[in-house]
Design a protein around this motif. Structure first.
Motif, PDB file in Angstrom:
ATOM      1  N   ALA A   1      -0.476  -4.390  -2.053  1.00  0.00           N
ATOM      2  CA  ALA A   1      -1.022  -3.201  -1.386  1.00  0.00           C
ATOM      3  C   ALA A   1      -1.333  -3.514   0.083  1.00  0.00           C
ATOM      4  O   ALA A   1      -1.075  -2.704   0.976  1.00  0.00           O
ATOM      5  CB  ALA A   1      -2.274  -2.722  -2.102  1.00  0.00           C
TER       6      ALA A   1
ATOM      7  N   ILE B   1      -7.820   1.481   0.329  1.00  0.00           N
ATOM      8  CA  ILE B   1      -7.326   0.909  -0.930  1.00  0.00           C
ATOM      9  C   ILE B   1      -8.518   0.649  -1.838  1.00  0.00           C
ATOM     10  O   ILE B   1      -9.496   0.024  -1.406  1.00  0.00           O
ATOM     11  CB  ILE B   1      -6.581  -0.429  -0.681  1.00  0.00           C
ATOM     12  CG1 ILE B   1      -5.516  -0.274   0.407  1.00  0.00           C
ATOM     13  CG2 ILE B   1      -5.964  -0.944  -1.981  1.00  0.00           C
ATOM     14  CD1 ILE B   1      -4.879  -1.603   0.827  1.00  0.00           C
TER      15      ILE B   1
ATOM     16  N   ASP C   1      -5.782   6.010  -0.663  1.00  0.00           N
ATOM     17  CA  ASP C   1      -4.341   6.083  -0.421  1.00  0.00           C
ATOM     18  C   ASP C   1      -3.594   5.245  -1.444  1.00  0.00           C
ATOM     19  O   ASP C   1      -2.513   5.600  -1.898  1.00  0.00           O
ATOM     20  CB  ASP C   1      -4.023   5.560   0.981  1.00  0.00           C
ATOM     21  CG  ASP C   1      -4.719   6.383   2.046  1.00  0.00           C
ATOM     22  OD1 ASP C   1      -4.309   7.531   2.260  1.00  0.00           O
ATOM     23  OD2 ASP C   1      -5.718   5.885   2.620  1.00  0.00           O
ATOM     24  N   ILE C   2      -4.176   4.100  -1.778  1.00  0.00           N
ATOM     25  CA  ILE C   2      -3.581   3.212  -2.772  1.00  0.00           C
ATOM     26  C   ILE C   2      -4.692   2.829  -3.746  1.00  0.00           C
ATOM     27  O   ILE C   2      -5.815   2.532  -3.324  1.00  0.00           O
ATOM     28  CB  ILE C   2      -3.016   1.920  -2.142  1.00  0.00           C
ATOM     29  CG1 ILE C   2      -2.037   2.236  -0.991  1.00  0.00           C
ATOM     30  CG2 ILE C   2      -2.334   1.052  -3.200  1.00  0.00           C
ATOM     31  CD1 ILE C   2      -1.525   1.000  -0.257  1.00  0.00           C
TER      32      ILE C   2
ATOM     33  N   ILE D   1      -0.287   5.348  -5.849  1.00  0.00           N
ATOM     34  CA  ILE D   1      -0.453   5.953  -4.522  1.00  0.00           C
ATOM     35  C   ILE D   1      -0.544   7.470  -4.667  1.00  0.00           C
ATOM     36  O   ILE D   1      -0.232   8.023  -5.707  1.00  0.00           O
ATOM     37  CB  ILE D   1       0.730   5.633  -3.565  1.00  0.00           C
ATOM     38  CG1 ILE D   1       2.052   6.151  -4.153  1.00  0.00           C
ATOM     39  CG2 ILE D   1       0.808   4.155  -3.278  1.00  0.00           C
ATOM     40  CD1 ILE D   1       3.205   6.122  -3.160  1.00  0.00           C
TER      41      ILE D   1
ATOM     42  N   LEU E   1       4.213   6.640   2.219  1.00  0.00           N
ATOM     43  CA  LEU E   1       3.733   5.605   1.297  1.00  0.00           C
ATOM     44  C   LEU E   1       4.825   5.241   0.290  1.00  0.00           C
ATOM     45  O   LEU E   1       5.069   4.070   0.021  1.00  0.00           O
ATOM     46  CB  LEU E   1       2.478   6.091   0.560  1.00  0.00           C
ATOM     47  CG  LEU E   1       1.240   6.388   1.410  1.00  0.00           C
ATOM     48  CD1 LEU E   1       0.111   6.891   0.531  1.00  0.00           C
ATOM     49  CD2 LEU E   1       0.790   5.143   2.166  1.00  0.00           C
TER      50      LEU E   1
ATOM     51  N   MET F   1       6.457   1.460  -1.017  1.00  0.00           N
ATOM     52  CA  MET F   1       5.812   1.033  -2.259  1.00  0.00           C
ATOM     53  C   MET F   1       6.619  -0.082  -2.930  1.00  0.00           C
ATOM     54  O   MET F   1       7.847  -0.025  -2.956  1.00  0.00           O
ATOM     55  CB  MET F   1       5.726   2.248  -3.183  1.00  0.00           C
ATOM     56  CG  MET F   1       4.880   2.038  -4.398  1.00  0.00           C
ATOM     57  SD  MET F   1       4.714   3.615  -5.263  1.00  0.00           S
ATOM     58  CE  MET F   1       3.734   3.100  -6.657  1.00  0.00           C
TER      59      MET F   1
END
Lengths: 472, 521
Positions: A155, A252, A272-273, A297, A303, A307
């Motif tokens: 991440a 995150i 976001d993650i 996500i 994104l 990934m």
């Protein structure tokens, strides 16, 4: 002695099959097939057979089992299981989970490169992705990473790609210290910076004021873990996300999925993650693996393109007649993209994802809340009882399932307590004074559905006895 | 020919099953004494979940039926041959599954007192030693969770090597043959190296002239498989090792293809410094539909710094098991001062590792050598059966024996009648076989990379070859027919383009629902 009997795992090892194949190939013996290996490195049969490999000869199934059994008898089994967490927790595994992942069609399959003959596996993985997405309230989940720590590392690397040019990540001091080491390992070759956000010494939560002073336009992402390494619910999580987003940094979050039965999902915190450890969802602790790295996500093409990992998508057959599944966005993956791939991950933890899918299906909409509540009550029961024996929790903020206990005031070393508990047939918590020297003689105690009130009472009684005997 | 038909039960998505209020697992009620003492649950309101997750609600029997039905629409080695080249899909002996599932292993916390896990540590210690002997290396580390994870461990070790020797600024490149697995360049890039690709020669070996032209000051290391993905033993390996070592570069052995030489040649003897192994390939652990794996790395202990007494293995990441003679105890040693660090939080993937232990224990050295012999035998048997079959050819290394796998090409068929490797693959599925690895290695057009392993029956290999011949016949008489395959699998040809189309791509049920609501375009 040269083994000449046919071997049960080698069907071609009968005299008849052997002869047939050699005749068709047109060679007299198998060894001719190795004539392109330079003589300098070619091993003689005797030379090889003398090496210490196994017990030096082939064994029957019965003999092999006896040998392993003898060794495993040297492991000590604790009932109740260790009062230990720190990222891996003793949880109950419903037999259904083991039953399903033991089915040969799942167990012995490979990565589903041939979609049409692997639909069941792909649907199971799609359902893992989908149920995990609901639990996290995130949109896209990959088909797994190795474990929580490598998920954070991926991440973080992803954040650097998404926020190209920024060179800094903020990690909290109250995240799992082993996770932090993994992130450091992954990041180091790229010359990127990791900075540590301090924690509030009294509450145990992330020091938000410190975070504000550290974050800047060079920050690619801010990571927090909740419950954090001290088991504490980061009540300012949402505000931390907002601080990150104000500076255009990614937010995150790392989670222990069982806690999401009562804690806000990362999606609602506008992460976001989201990453985490899926081991609690129907997997054994297995002395460290196989575990299950969660990676999710929100739906945002910027994104998606960066990934890591494999993702299964829902589609139809070409004639449109049936629903079907296929691997999607493969152009990010190593087998297509090679050195330009988003990650080198290939073999992941697919079977563990299937296990987690079965587990999540069993618990359903209300099971996670019930499980989380049970764990909450037991951990808080334990916290309340330790004050009776003269011990205290280290931090004041609200916790979920685990908490550090300080032995400083009682004047007892952790190691002494640990030894005495072992004598009582109990395995206590995890010593964390090494990671946090400022905390001194402190251990992190964790509780799950496998630690009944009866078991907790046993622990408290034993702890109390030790404190009375050796404390000041 | 097999009259194959896969289960076709149109199993609904789990979100379409069940009914409100059903439950598949009873969570115990919290004890009254705990409830009384604790009172209400006191989560800060800003962190309290306000609605239950939108998970399906099913009874236990519905969960079992659903996943059982899904399993029937899947295919593994337990169903039939899975000749995926370089993936080494051998039979997975169940004695190892039973042992790996022993509660005395499954229920061990990775941070519990070492004295309480001595049996497991002894097993892991022995496994380290056996793998070192199998590879001809000095030290093995069981930490990495998969082959690619092992590669990362290896290239990070290479990086540390040059860093400790203070020459990292000039050692920027890793050389990788064009026939290599995609994980090799991806791993090298993750470790911050530039990737230099070199071509293969017509005989299947590395093009030595090309190699010599790129090896130099900037070369940090070389990553190769041997046998290569073409199934050919690299005949110049000693010369290559010497060349690389002359430039103080580290040679890395990708162990994906070890099944072709185990017991006949060892990476350590060939001049390799670091090797990873795939327990889920060579040592019989199952692939699980894509994991868990285990990718130990083994290291030849060359001296890195004689003054500080640093050896190459000191630089590797992860934990290892050591035996302490003074106490008679096995111990887990954390990454030391010079180590590249940690690649996962805890030890390694124990389940596949135990599987590998039981496999090696059962086979012994004689058995492992026999594994290789039969893997190679059946490969060459298959190659012989496929010689001069219309529509296919076998590029590279003409006249040479193959090791663990052979790469056929359907290029003649594609050029002549438009039937591709993918069509051939679908035709194999229809006959009840899994397909070979297609479109890899990248240097072979319309590649069909085939690896049966020693656990396949010669009869199945014959049937497989027959089916390939039959496909060829159909292709040349009615080239449009193969485009309608497969027909006997759970579903017909899957629309992969649609699966990836930005307006359609649906990676979760949540995205599906959001698309229906118009929230995602």
């Amino acid at each position: 002695m040269v083994e000449t009997r046919p071997h049960p795992w080698i069907p071609g090892s009968t005299e008849e099959s052997l002869k047939k194949m050699l005749d068709v190939i047109g060679v007299k013996s198998i060894t001719e097939l190795f004539n392109d290996i330079p003589r300098e490195v070619l091993l003689g049969e005797d030379e090889w057979n003398r090496l210490e490999i196994g017990v030096g000869r082939p064994l029957s199934e019965i003999e092999a089992k006896e040998i392993v059994d003898e060794k495993l008898a040297k492991n000590r089994v604790f009932n109740p299981p260790p009062f230990m967490g720190g990222g891996v927790y003793p949880h109950y595994v419903p037999p259904i989970v083991k039953y399903i992942i033991s089915r040969g069609e799942f167990l012995t399959a490979y990565t589903p490169y041939q979609a049409e003959i692997s639909q069941g596996l792909m649907q199971a993985i799609f359902e893992y992705q989908s149920m995990m997405a609901e639990l996290l309230e995130m949109d896209i989940v990959n088909a797994s990473m190795y474990d929580w720590s490598s998920s954070i590392a991926e991440a973080v690397l992803m954040a650097f790609r998404v926020r190209k040019g920024r060179r800094k990540i903020l990690l909290p001091a109250n995240m799992n210290p082993l996770h932090k080491r993994v992130v450091e390992t992954y990041v180091k070759p790229h010359g990127l910076k990791l900075e540590t956000i301090p924690y509030d010494r009294e509450l145990g939560t992330v020091d938000v004021e410190a975070l504000k002073s550290m974050i800047d336009n060079d920050t690619a992402a801010v990571y927090i873990q909740y419950p954090n390494f001290f088991g504490i619910v980061e009540d300012k999580a949402k505000a931390i996300g907002e601080i990150a987003h104000e500076k255009q940094a990614l937010f995150i979050t790392g989670v222990y999925p069982v806690a999401l039965g009562i804690l806000k999902p990362p999606g609602e915190l506008d992460a976001d993650i989201a990453v985490g450890e899926g081991q609690s969802l129907g997997l054994g602790m297995n002395y460290g693996g196989p575990h299950l790295g969660i990676f999710a996500i929100k739906y945002d093409m910027n994104l998606v393109r960066q990934m890591p990992g494999r993702i299964i998508g829902l589609t139809t057959t070409i004639d449109g007649g049936d629903k079907a599944f296929a691997m999607v966005w493969q152009a990010r993956e190593q087998h297509i993209r090679r050195e330009k791939a988003t990650s080198n991950i290939c073999t992941n933890e697919a079977l563990m994802a299937v296990a987690a899918a079965v587990y999540m299906a069993l618990l359903g909409r209300t099971g996670f809340r019930r499980l989380a509540e049970l764990i909450y009550y037991r951990a808080h029961y334990a916290a309340s009882r330790i004050s009776e024996i003269g011990l205290r929790r280290v931090f004041k903020a609200e916790f979920f399932n685990e908490f550090p206990i300080s032995f400083n005031e009682a004047g007892v070393k952790y190691s002494v307590i640990h030894e005495k508990l072992l004598e009582h047939g109990l395995h206590g918590g995890l010593y964390i004074g090494g990671y946090y020297p400022e905390l001194g003689e402190t251990a992190l105690y964790a509780f799950t559905e496998l630690h009944s009130v009866k078991a907790i009472d046993r622990l408290i009684e034993a702890l109390g006895k030790v404190i009375r005997e050796v404390g000041r | 020919m097999n009259r194959f038909r896969q289960a076709r039960n149109w199993e609904p998505l789990i979100f379409e099953l069940g009914s409100k209020g059903r439950i598949g697992f009873l969570v115990p009620e919290p004890e009254d004494v705990a409830k009384k003492r604790v009172g209400s649950i006191d989560i800060p309101p800003e962190m309290k979940r306000t609605r239950d997750p939108e998970l399906p609600e099913l009874s236990e029997v519905e969960v079992v039926r659903h996943f059982t039905n899904l399993s029937q629409a899947s295919y593994g080695v337990d169903n039939g041959p899975v000749p995926l080249g370089s993936c080494t899909m051998k039979y997975n002996p169940r004695i190892a599954w039973e042992i790996a599932g022993d509660p005395r292993i499954v229920n061990l916390h990775p941070l519990q007192d070492e004295r309480t896990v001595q049996g497991l540590l002894e097993i892991l210690y022995e496994l380290q030693k056996w793998l070192a002997n199998i590879t001809g290396m000095d030290t093995c580390i069981l930490h990495p969770a998969a082959g690619a994870h092992g590669e990362l461990a290896g290239v990070l070790t290479i990086r540390r090597y040059h860093e400790v020797k203070n020459q990292l600024d000039k050692k920027t490149d890793i050389i990788i043959p064009d026939s290599a697995h995609g994980t090799n360049p991806a791993s090298a890039a993750m470790a911050g190296f530039r990737v230099i690709e070199i071509p293969s020669a017509e005989d299947g070996n590395i093009d030595m002239e090309a190699l010599k032209s790129v090896v130099g000051e900037s070369t940090a290391g070389l990553m190769i498989t041997n046998p290569s993905t073409l199934g050919l033993f690299e005949e110049h390996i000693l010369e290559i090792a010497e060349l690389l070592h002359k430039h103080d570069a580290i040679i890395y052995y990708d162990g994906a293809n070890l099944n072709g030489i185990m017991g006949y040649a060892r990476p350590g003897d060939m001049g390799f410094d670091i090797a990873h192994l795939n327990i889920h390939k060579t040592f019989g652990a199952p692939h699980g539909g894509g994991g868990p794996g285990a990718g130990p790395i083994c290291i030849k202990d060359r001296v890195v710094d004689s003054e500080k007494n640093i050896m190459l293995s000191d630089l590797a990441p992860g934990y290892r098991v050591v035996y302490d003679e003074s106490t008679g105890l096995y111990r887990v040693k954390g990454p030391g001062e010079y180590s590249a660090g940690l690649l996962k939080a805890f030890f390694g993937n124990i389940t596949p590792l135990i599987w590998g232990y039981v496999y090696i224990l059962s086979m012994g050295p004689q058995g492992l050598r026999r594994v290789t012999e039969h893997a190679v035998l059946i490969t060459n048997y298959f190659m012989k059966l496929m010689e001069n079959v219309k529509g296919y050819n076998i590029p590279y290394g003409r006249g040479r024996f193959r090791k663990h796998e052979v790469v056929l090409s359907a290029q003649p068929m594609t050029d002549e009648v438009g039937v591709t490797a993918e069509d051939v693959a679908k035709g194999l599925l229809d006959a009840g076989f899994y397909a070979p690895t297609i479109y890899f290695p990248l240097i072979v057009k319309e590649a069909l990379m085939t690896e049966f392993t020693e656990t396949e029956t010669p009869e199945n290999v014959e049937k497989y070859a027959e089916r390939l011949k039959e496909i060829s016949k159909i292709a040349y008489s009615n080239p449009s027919e193969p485009k309608t395959w497969p027909r006997n699998t759970s579903v017909g040809r899957v629309d992969v383009l649609k699966a990836n189309h930005p307006k359609h791509v649906t990676p979760t049920w949540r995205v599906h629902v959001r698309r229906m609501r118009g929230e995602i375009q």
